[in-house]
Motif scaffolding. Structure first.
Motif, PDB file in Angstrom:
ATOM      1  N   HIS A   1       0.849  -1.191   0.000  1.00 54.11           N
ATOM      2  CA  HIS A   1       0.000   0.000   0.000  1.00 54.11           C
ATOM      3  C   HIS A   1       0.881   1.236   0.000  1.00 54.11           C
ATOM      4  O   HIS A   1       1.752   1.404   0.855  1.00 54.11           O
ATOM      5  CB  HIS A   1      -0.901   0.012   1.235  1.00 54.11           C
ATOM      6  N   ILE A   2       0.634   2.112  -0.979  1.00 57.01           N
ATOM      7  CA  ILE A   2       1.395   3.355  -1.076  1.00 57.01           C
ATOM      8  C   ILE A   2       0.424   4.533  -1.116  1.00 57.01           C
ATOM      9  O   ILE A   2      -0.758   4.365  -1.415  1.00 57.01           O
ATOM     10  CB  ILE A   2       2.293   3.368  -2.327  1.00 57.01           C
ATOM     11  N   THR A   3       0.946   5.723  -0.818  1.00 57.78           N
ATOM     12  CA  THR A   3       0.131   6.926  -0.928  1.00 57.78           C
ATOM     13  C   THR A   3       0.882   7.966  -1.749  1.00 57.78           C
ATOM     14  O   THR A   3       2.093   7.862  -1.976  1.00 57.78           O
ATOM     15  CB  THR A   3      -0.218   7.533   0.449  1.00 57.78           C
ATOM     16  N   GLY A   4       0.148   9.008  -2.145  1.00 58.68           N
ATOM     17  CA  GLY A   4       0.749  10.082  -2.913  1.00 58.68           C
ATOM     18  C   GLY A   4       1.538  11.063  -2.076  1.00 58.68           C
ATOM     19  O   GLY A   4       2.118  12.008  -2.621  1.00 58.68           O
ATOM     20  N   ILE A   5       1.581  10.845  -0.764  1.00 64.01           N
ATOM     21  CA  ILE A   5       2.349  11.744   0.090  1.00 64.01           C
ATOM     22  C   ILE A   5       3.842  11.466  -0.024  1.00 64.01           C
ATOM     23  O   ILE A   5       4.656  12.379  -0.188  1.00 64.01           O
ATOM     24  CB  ILE A   5       1.903  11.608   1.560  1.00 64.01           C
ATOM     25  N   THR A   6       4.217  10.205   0.037  1.00 64.82           N
ATOM     26  CA  THR A   6       5.639   9.838   0.073  1.00 64.82           C
ATOM     27  C   THR A   6       6.415  10.356  -1.133  1.00 64.82           C
ATOM     28  O   THR A   6       7.497  10.948  -0.948  1.00 64.82           O
ATOM     29  CB  THR A   6       5.789   8.313   0.207  1.00 64.82           C
ATOM     30  N   PRO A   7       5.948  10.194  -2.378  1.00 67.18           N
ATOM     31  CA  PRO A   7       6.734  10.708  -3.499  1.00 67.18           C
ATOM     32  C   PRO A   7       6.836  12.226  -3.527  1.00 67.18           C
ATOM     33  O   PRO A   7       7.690  12.776  -4.246  1.00 67.18           O
ATOM     34  CB  PRO A   7       5.988  10.182  -4.726  1.00 67.18           C
ATOM     35  N   ALA A   8       5.992  12.929  -2.762  1.00 71.84           N
ATOM     36  CA  ALA A   8       6.060  14.394  -2.715  1.00 71.84           C
ATOM     37  C   ALA A   8       7.142  14.892  -1.771  1.00 71.84           C
ATOM     38  O   ALA A   8       7.507  16.072  -1.810  1.00 71.84           O
ATOM     39  CB  ALA A   8       4.706  14.956  -2.287  1.00 71.84           C
ATOM     40  N   LEU A   9       7.677  14.013  -0.926  1.00 73.10           N
ATOM     41  CA  LEU A   9       8.625  14.451   0.094  1.00 73.10           C
ATOM     42  C   LEU A   9      10.006  14.762  -0.462  1.00 73.10           C
ATOM     43  O   LEU A   9      10.676  15.680   0.000  1.00 73.10           O
ATOM     44  CB  LEU A   9       8.743  13.385   1.191  1.00 73.10           C
ATOM     45  N   SER A  10      10.449  14.004  -1.459  1.00 68.15           N
ATOM     46  CA  SER A  10      11.779  14.205  -2.051  1.00 68.15           C
ATOM     47  C   SER A  10      11.916  13.311  -3.273  1.00 68.15           C
ATOM     48  O   SER A  10      11.139  12.370  -3.468  1.00 68.15           O
ATOM     49  CB  SER A  10      12.884  13.870  -1.045  1.00 68.15           C
ATOM     50  N   ASP A  11      12.920  13.588  -4.083  1.00 70.84           N
ATOM     51  CA  ASP A  11      13.188  12.731  -5.250  1.00 70.84           C
ATOM     52  C   ASP A  11      13.545  11.321  -4.806  1.00 70.84           C
ATOM     53  O   ASP A  11      13.142  10.340  -5.446  1.00 70.84           O
ATOM     54  CB  ASP A  11      14.325  13.325  -6.086  1.00 70.84           C
ATOM     55  N   SER A  12      14.319  11.211  -3.721  1.00 64.09           N
ATOM     56  CA  SER A  12      14.712   9.873  -3.273  1.00 64.09           C
ATOM     57  C   SER A  12      13.500   9.099  -2.762  1.00 64.09           C
ATOM     58  O   SER A  12      13.417   7.881  -2.952  1.00 64.09           O
ATOM     59  CB  SER A  12      15.791   9.959  -2.189  1.00 64.09           C
ATOM     60  N   CYS A  13      12.555   9.793  -2.151  1.00 63.66           N
ATOM     61  CA  CYS A  13      11.328   9.120  -1.710  1.00 63.66           C
ATOM     62  C   CYS A  13      10.529   8.625  -2.914  1.00 63.66           C
ATOM     63  O   CYS A  13       9.973   7.518  -2.883  1.00 63.66           O
ATOM     64  CB  CYS A  13      10.483  10.065  -0.874  1.00 63.66           C
ATOM     65  N   ARG A  14      10.473   9.441  -3.947  1.00 64.74           N
ATOM     66  CA  ARG A  14       9.743   9.014  -5.154  1.00 64.74           C
ATOM     67  C   ARG A  14      10.402   7.777  -5.753  1.00 64.74           C
ATOM     68  O   ARG A  14       9.723   6.817  -6.140  1.00 64.74           O
ATOM     69  CB  ARG A  14       9.707  10.141  -6.185  1.00 64.74           C
ATOM     70  N   GLN A  15      11.719   7.767  -5.829  1.00 64.33           N
ATOM     71  CA  GLN A  15      12.422   6.611  -6.381  1.00 64.33           C
ATOM     72  C   GLN A  15      12.216   5.373  -5.494  1.00 64.33           C
ATOM     73  O   GLN A  15      12.136   4.245  -5.996  1.00 64.33           O
ATOM     74  CB  GLN A  15      13.913   6.913  -6.527  1.00 64.33           C
ATOM     75  N   THR A  16      12.091   5.580  -4.202  1.00 70.10           N
ATOM     76  CA  THR A  16      11.848   4.467  -3.278  1.00 70.10           C
ATOM     77  C   THR A  16      10.476   3.860  -3.519  1.00 70.10           C
ATOM     78  O   THR A  16      10.311   2.634  -3.537  1.00 70.10           O
ATOM     79  CB  THR A  16      11.972   4.952  -1.827  1.00 70.10           C
ATOM     80  N   VAL A  17       9.476   4.725  -3.724  1.00 67.69           N
ATOM     81  CA  VAL A  17       8.131   4.234  -4.025  1.00 67.69           C
ATOM     82  C   VAL A  17       8.128   3.444  -5.328  1.00 67.69           C
ATOM     83  O   VAL A  17       7.538   2.355  -5.418  1.00 67.69           O
ATOM     84  CB  VAL A  17       7.130   5.410  -4.096  1.00 67.69           C
ATOM     85  N   LEU A  18       8.781   3.982  -6.355  1.00 67.90           N
ATOM     86  CA  LEU A  18       8.821   3.291  -7.649  1.00 67.90           C
ATOM     87  C   LEU A  18       9.524   1.941  -7.528  1.00 67.90           C
ATOM     88  O   LEU A  18       9.091   0.946  -8.131  1.00 67.90           O
ATOM     89  CB  LEU A  18       9.522   4.164  -8.691  1.00 67.90           C
ATOM     90  N   LYS A  19      10.594   1.894  -6.750  1.00 65.40           N
ATOM     91  CA  LYS A  19      11.311   0.628  -6.568  1.00 65.40           C
ATOM     92  C   LYS A  19      10.449  -0.365  -5.802  1.00 65.40           C
ATOM     93  O   LYS A  19      10.429  -1.571  -6.137  1.00 65.40           O
ATOM     94  CB  LYS A  19      12.619   0.875  -5.805  1.00 65.40           C
ATOM     95  N   ALA A  20       9.723   0.102  -4.798  1.00 72.43           N
ATOM     96  CA  ALA A  20       8.844  -0.791  -4.030  1.00 72.43           C
ATOM     97  C   ALA A  20       7.770  -1.382  -4.939  1.00 72.43           C
ATOM     98  O   ALA A  20       7.455  -2.578  -4.853  1.00 72.43           O
ATOM     99  CB  ALA A  20       8.205  -0.029  -2.870  1.00 72.43           C
TER     100      ALA A  20
END
Length: 316
Positions: free
Chosen positions: A131-150
């Motif tokens: 389960h992911i949300t749209g908040i995490t990728p908004a925090l930083s580029d590295s967070c966005r890449q982490t979501v995409l990798k997950a």
């Protein structure tokens, strides 16, 4: 391994004991708030195992968050303590009528430093849902890449991806949010937007039109939250409106959407059909609004039975 894994930031919430403008508040209750842990705690209270991936600071607030979330039955083994960044904090401003406001102090927080290296592939691949949300990728580029990798790990291991857009325009512009979140929609199996979020993401107004566009973008199932009116879902050739459960007085609406998501995934984990799962989601979301705090109102199944009148509670 947990049945459901989620990742994202949880902060300490300082919640005023009185309603009205924050500048007049003098006393606060220390609580926690974060969409992903709200969701995970909601699932735990409904009888499921959930795990949370994140970072917190090496500070008292970070230790408090880990202790609280673990105490609610959520696995925190994948939460890293960052000695170089603080735990985020936010304040809530509550009103007797109308929406609450929130004020974030999260820039440069430990959770904003999440990277793909923080992910354990075996931990995610062993789950049934990510389960992911749209908040995490908004925090930083590295967070966005982490979501995409997950998501990549989940997809390659047959794990269903659930996505709640949870749009936070204090974190980024509308244009950037739509660009990034629609990309996540295309990578997700289940999408759970609110009505206004769906309108913003796809430029349509009616729930049916929004759902069609999200399905066309790549999702398999869409459930659109409609507040006290309930929800509309569409999946393949099946669609329906499911009535909600109006409450006499909304005490605190924040966290209700996360409770809704937990209720819906709980239903699916139980093997229920979409209508039954959305009914549970509606009930959990409604029940959550009746208690101050992001997680304090998240119900157990027994509390849902009382809320719906299926059981009579013994008060004395």
């Amino acid at each position: 391994m947990p049945q459901v894994v989620t990742l994202g930031e949880t902060m300490v919430l300082l919640n005023p004991t009185t309603t009205g403008p924050l500048k007049y508040a003098t006393h606060f209750i220390k609580q926690i708030g974060g969409a992903e842990t709200n969701f995970a705690i909601g699932l735990s209270r409904l009888g499921h195992s959930a795990g949370w991936i994140s970072r917190v600071g090496n500070d008292e607030f970070g230790r408090y968050i880990i202790s609280f979330v673990r105490g609610e039955g959520v696995d925190t083994s994948q939460v890293k303590v960052d000695p170089q960044a603080p735990t985020g904090v936010y304040f809530k401003e509550r009103h007797e009528f109308g929406e609450s406001k929130v004020f974030y102090y999260r820039k440069g927080s430990a959770a904003s430093r999440l990277t793909p290296k923080d992910l354990d592939e075996a931990y995610i691949s062993g789950a049934k849902y990510l389960h992911i949300t749209g908040i995490t990728p908004a925090l930083s580029d590295s967070c966005r890449q982490t979501v995409l990798k997950a998501i990549e790990i989940a997809k390659s291991n047959g794990v269903t991806v659930s996505f709640d857009p949870n749009i936070r325009l204090k974190l980024w512009s509308v244009d950037k949010a739509v660009e990034v979140l629609m990309d996540l929609v295309s990578r997700s199996d289940i999408v759970l937007p609110g009505l206004q979020e769906g309108q913003m993401l796809v430029g349509a107004n009616k729930p049916e039109e929004i759902a069609d566009k999200i399905l066309q973008a790549g999702a398999k199932t869409v459930v659109i939250k409609l507040g006290e009116k309930g929800a509309y879902y569409a999946s393949g050739g099946e669609s329906a409106y499911v009535p909600g459960y109006p409450v006499q007085r909304v005490v605190d609406p924040i966290g209700a959407g996360d409770g809704f998501a937990a209720g819906f995934i709980s239903g699916l984990l139980k093997g229920w059909d979409l209508t039954q799962s959305v009914k549970l989601a509606n009930a959990v979301g409604a029940r959550t609004t009746q208690v101050v705090g992001d997680v304090e109102g998240l119900p157990t199944l027994e509390e849902i039975d009382y809320f719906l009148g299926r059981k009579r509670e013994v008060e004395r």
